[in-house]
Structures are given as C-alpha cells and as structure tokens.
Write a protein that holds these residues in place. Sequence first.
Motif, PDB file in Angstrom:
ATOM      1  N   GLU A 435       0.703  -1.149   0.042  1.00 23.05           N
ATOM      2  CA  GLU A 435       0.064   0.061  -0.097  1.00 23.05           C
ATOM      3  C   GLU A 435       1.040   1.345  -0.088  1.00 23.05           C
ATOM      4  OE1 GLU A 435      -2.434   0.963   3.446  1.00 23.05           O
ATOM      5  OE2 GLU A 435      -4.213   0.972   2.174  1.00 23.05           O
ATOM      6  N   GLU A 436       1.998   1.323   0.829  1.00 21.31           N
ATOM      7  CA  GLU A 436       3.006   2.612   0.855  1.00 21.31           C
ATOM      8  C   GLU A 436       3.446   2.483  -0.593  1.00 21.31           C
ATOM      9  OE1 GLU A 436       5.719   1.674   3.619  1.00 21.31           O
ATOM     10  OE2 GLU A 436       4.377   1.978   5.332  1.00 21.31           O
ATOM     11  N   ASP A 438       2.086   1.715  -3.684  1.00 19.34           N
ATOM     12  CA  ASP A 438       1.187   2.264  -4.455  1.00 19.34           C
ATOM     13  C   ASP A 438       0.689   3.765  -4.195  1.00 19.34           C
ATOM     14  OD1 ASP A 438       0.831  -0.225  -5.545  1.00 19.34           O
ATOM     15  OD2 ASP A 438      -0.853  -0.917  -4.340  1.00 19.34           O
ATOM     16  N   ASP A 439       0.916   4.274  -2.928  1.00 16.35           N
ATOM     17  CA  ASP A 439       0.596   5.614  -2.634  1.00 16.35           C
ATOM     18  C   ASP A 439       1.817   6.425  -3.188  1.00 16.35           C
ATOM     19  OD1 ASP A 439      -1.653   4.985  -1.190  1.00 16.35           O
ATOM     20  OD2 ASP A 439      -0.799   4.962   0.634  1.00 16.35           O
ATOM     21  N   GLU A 440       3.034   5.991  -3.179  1.00 16.70           N
ATOM     22  CA  GLU A 440       3.906   7.006  -3.645  1.00 16.70           C
ATOM     23  C   GLU A 440       4.055   6.953  -5.194  1.00 16.70           C
ATOM     24  OE1 GLU A 440       7.642   5.106  -2.231  1.00 16.70           O
ATOM     25  OE2 GLU A 440       7.258   5.409  -0.237  1.00 16.70           O
TER      26      GLU A 440
END
Length: 778
Positions: A435-436, A438-440
């Motif tokens: 998830e981290e 993908d957020d970046e």
Amino acid sequence: MSSAVDEDTAKALNNGRETIGALLSGAQQHLQKVFIVFLVGFVGSFYALRVVVWDFLKATATAKMGQTVAGSTDVITRTPFEVILLQAKIGMVTGVIVAIPALLFFSRKALRRRGYTSAIPISKGYIAGFILMALSLFIAGVVYAYNIFFPYAFGFLAKNAVSAGIKPSYGITEFTEFMALLTLSFGLAAQLPLLMGVLSYTEIVPYETFRDKWRHAVVGIVVFGALFSPPDPFTQVMWAMPMVVLYVFSLGLAKVVTNVRRRGAAKSPGTGTAHVKRRLLQFGGVLAVVALGTTAAVSQGGFGYLRESVYPTFPSWLRPSGTTGLETMVIEHGLLGEIGVGLVVAAGVGFVVLLGYTIHVLQQPVYPRQDDIRRADSHEDVDFETLAVEDIEDVSTQVFRTMSEDQALEYSRQAMYDDDRAKAEAILDRFDTIEEMDDESAAAAGGAAATGAAGSQEDEGGFVASTAAGMLDPFTEDETTEDDIGGYAYDIAFIFNSLTSKVFRIVGLFMVVMGGTFFWLYSGGIKEIFKLFLAQVPRDVLNEVAGKDFDPTAIPDGEYLQSLIEQLDIVVALHPVEVLIFEAKVSALAGLVAALPVILFYAWEPAKERGLVYGDRRTFIIWGGGLLAGFAVGTYLGFFWVAPSIISYLVSDGLRNQMVISYRIKSFFWLVLFTTVGIGFLLNIIVTMALFHVGGIVSYRSMLERWRPVVVGIFVVAAFFSPKGILMMLLFAIPISLTYLLGLAILYVLTAGGRLFGGGGGSAAEPDAEDTGVAATE
C-alpha cells in the motif's frame, strides 16, 4: 462503445473457439476413421429402431397402465415420411455421440498443446477403467429409466389425460423424442459426477474452473435443453433444473477429490495419487470387514437374535412384522443370500461413511494448487486459511492490491483465531508495504491518469447515449435527448427497487392463484369444463361426430356427455406431457391476471414520485373489480354463445368434407379459451380506457393522440407472442386494435370529446406550488 459481454465471458468464448479449432485440426488426418465410427453408430441405431426398439418403447410406456388407460393410448404417425426421418435423425445423433470419443482420442496431442494436460500420469489401464465405469454408469441410468421411471411416468401421464376426457394419441415423433431425451438425460446425469470428478482429480480441468464458471455451465445446460427438449419453456425448465442440481452435486464431489489429492501431494512426495490410493484401500478394507462380519453373523443366527432380543425393544410402530427382505434372501438362496446380505449392509455403511467424509471435506477450504498463489489476480482466488507463514511472501502483489484494509484485517484476525500469530503479522506487513508503494506511485502519476480515464468515459458515454436518443427520435413527436435515455432507465430501476419490499405479497398471491387453479384443473376441472362446453353444442352436431355406432337414445341423459366423450375422442394429446403443460400454462395465466392489478397498485406511488403517472391509485382497486366483472361477463358470453357457435361451424364444415374430427388439446382448448376469456379481455380494454380517463391516469385526449403508437405496439407484441406465423399475429392484433379504436369512439361519446368525467392525466407533469411561484416572480 462498450462490448455487449464482459471481458471474462469474451475470453471464455475465444478460448472455447480456439480449443474446438485445435480439436478439429488435430483430428483432420483421422477424419476417415472418425466418420467410420459415426457411420457404424448411425446404421446400427437405424436398423435397431426398425427391428426391436419401437415395440420395446411401446411396451415400456404401457407397462404400468391400467387396462382401460392402455386401451385408450395409441402411438400414431401423421406424415408418410415421419417414421423413416425420425429413424435417420436418431441415427445421426447416436453416430455423433459414439464418434466423440474417437475424435477426442485422435486429437489428444492438439489438446495437450492447448494446455489440457493431466497433473498425474494416466496409463492405458486408467483409461480403460474410466471407460468401463462410464459405460456402467450410463447403462445403470438407462436401466433405471426404462424399469422404473418410464413405466410409472407414462402410467401417470396417460391416466391424467384419460381422466380429463382427452385421448392419449401420442405422435411417434413426440413420443420417441420424449423418451430419447430422457434416456440421454439419465445416462448423462450418471456421467456428470464421474466426469467432473476425474477432470478435477487429474487437474485437466481444475476444480476452480468448474466453480468459477458455474454461470456458463448453467447457461450451457439451458441452451442444451432448449435445443434437445420439446419446444416449450415449461418442459425446458423441468429438464434444466435437475441438471443444475446435479451440477452442484458434482461440484461438491470434485472438491472432495481435489482436496484429497492436493493435500496428499503437499504432505508427501509425488502427485498425491498414493495418498488417494491409501484412502481408497482403507475404505475398501473397512467395507470388506463389515461384509465378512455381517455374513458370519447371519450364518450364526443373527436374524434370530435380532427378532428375540433387539426388535422387542423397538416401539410398536417401528417394530418389523413378518419376514424382512434380507431374511427372505437368506432363506431362498442360502450361502449366496448370506453373502448378499453382507454386501448390502456393507454398501449401506459405506454410503453413510462416504456421506460423512464428504460433508467433512466440503466444510474445509479448497487446498491451493502448486504455483496458484503466484498466478492469482485477486484475493478471492487465494485461500489464506490453507497458507503457511512462508507462503505469504509468494503471494503476488496484485492480490494485495485488490484487498481493502478491512479485508486484510479480517484475514489477519482469522490467522489469530487459528493461533498463528506469525502468519497474521506477515499478512499485515505485506499489505502495508504494498500500500505504501502504491501511494507513492499514485502521487506522481495518478492525476494525469484519472483525467484521461474520465475524458474517455465521457466520450464513450456520450456516444452511446446520443446514439440511443437518435434511434428513438422517429417514434416521438419531440426530440429525444440524452437525459431522457438516462432518466427512463433510472425511473424503471427506481420502480423495481420500490417493489422489492412487496415481492413476497405479489409472489404469494401469484403462487396461491396459480397453485389453486392447477390443483382444480388437475383434479378434474378440465373434464368438467369440457362437459359443460359440449352441453352448449347442438346435440345433432355431436351425434353426427360420434357416428352411426353411437345410439343416443339408449343412453340416459345423465350419462350422455360421459359416453359421448369416451366415444368421440374429439380431443387428443400428441405429447406425453401436453396435458400437464396446458394445465400449468392456464394456471400461470390466471396467477398473472390476479397479480397484475396488485403490481400496478404498489408501483403507483414510486411512479408518481418520478412524475410518470398522475391521479389516484385507488382507481386500480376499482380497475381490479372492473377486470373481474369484465372477464366474468365476457367469459359467460363467449363460453355459452360465441365459442359453441364457432366450434359447431368448424365441426360441421369438417363433417361435410368427410373428415374425422380429432383436435389437439392445445388447439381445441386454447380456441375455447380465446373465444371465452378473450371476449372478456376485449371488453376489459374498453373498461380500462374508461377507468383510466375518469381516474386521471391517462386522459382520452392522450389515448387519441397516441393511437398510432398503441396500434403499432399491439402488432409488435402479437408478432412476438403469437404461436405461429403472420396469420395468427393478425388474428390476435386486429381484434385488439379494433377494440381500442371502438373504446376511443365510446369515450368520445360518453365524455363529450374528453371534456367530461375527469381526464386530467396523461399529459405534462403538474407543477409544484413552489415552481409556480418562482415562475410568476420571474
């Protein structure tokens, strides 16, 4: 423009088309051999039908009929070439069925190149065993059909027809296709669990494919039933529903064999076949011990011990009286009977054990295939309960991308319940890491991608909506806009959603009326209607139909109609289930007529809220009563005056031309129904038009302005629902259209051109007070 089918369906269709192409191209070098196999099946079945099959089918059908019913039942042919063409048709179907295994055998290499390979080695012995078991199951299904199902089924169907005053004169085509279809159905029904179990066990077609493609399987079953069952929706549903249930049962069996083999492969080296063989040997050993122990107990007086010590402890209603079937077997056959009792008891114990083991396996999750977790595209494709801690890292990142935070917490919580803390932490750590990442990446490129996608969707949606609006323009006086198209869809969806809370009442009323009507017709209602109708036909016409052998003076008046029905055979059933189908259709029609006013009553408020209708919905209560009164008056006039006159004319015309009068049930009774209830229906059109005008639902002026679309719609509906051809369409559409025009003329006279007795509905929506005030201010 978006596709009519989704991506998964299109992919499945393309894959199936490519597989069939590979199948045929791989067998093209051996097509001569395949054709020889087809020819053997064709010629063999063709001559078998001529020599033995026809007599065997007739004997099977009449085996459980009473003497009177069997004497009234005939199998007839209606065209000179009907029998020989039927033999050729059955021969071709048989030839195709026997040629399919040869086609698969010669195309095996092409199928392997397409990826249809077995996860375990398949020897010729396995193939021979599979073929032997498949043939045995097919024969068992056919034996059951011809020894149990067909005799009792035909006995019931023929008795039902005779009790209704209808002669069972089955057409040779309908009779044979009915038996052939059910024979094939029983044979294939016995094959489906074996086929799905073997394919899942060998991983040629994994269990997940059968599970995920169940919708395609149901559609395939329905399509197959539509192609090979009689052309009637009721019969197709009767055929399709048991097959769908059988597919679900076979799916459970496929899961059992899949779990057993995969767990064996995971816990021991190899493919898991050794584990399966060990389980089978254990199961067979237990049954052998049970059989030997039971045989020994019976030989030592086991039945006497049961009768003296065990049976007295049972309640009186449960205590066996007399000699049981197993005791009779021992008395008549001695040692062979004792062995037979042992085998019967072992079979019963085996069934109970197998059922319990199957339920146990079905409650467990599906064990994953090797490399499944690496190829999975969604978290729904991975069963996290079966994974170990080290397997979490092997799960593809796409699986966690399709997972929400709540779902990740649920998987972790389930691991904690299973006392696997390390696995729970591994799931959450992997989810947070992905998830981290993908957020970046989304922060850098998400804005541009979202803008491009929105523009594409807007263009596509605009194209579809504008195209649909343009298609509707010729049928409306004003230009149809894109907002109209979306508004219509939202309005209909809103009305349907509002009816969901009333579905129980609507369906309940429909089922009560349909069930009551069917029970009444089945219990003798058809015969009572038939006798009452014949009583309205002139006796001289009936006596002329009965012929010179019928002497009405020698029969009491109370028995005249019953003797006439037995003598005439004026109404016949050409298909074995034709009487039942007619009863079901009439019952469904009665249920629909009863439920329609209720549906419209409940749909009134949401439709009014969307601005589609106006007036008072209590009009529908009056309308429902008007419908009943209209049907009652019209049916009385049609049944006692119109229909007897029409039938009398048609019968007399046939007799003048030296014809034998014999009408098919669906032709005779539908004619009676249309000329009785149909008169009531036409009368109700005028009643409905008057009530809708008075209630402010649809005004006279709206009906007058839209008479052309209404007439066109009548012809379109008649074209879709009329039984045969353009002539029947005209016979349906012209009287309804003329009745609508007559209703307009009557309303013109009674309402002075629409100026009297209400008539405020059917035009533009009534503006609200707030809107009126705003308009006045402007």
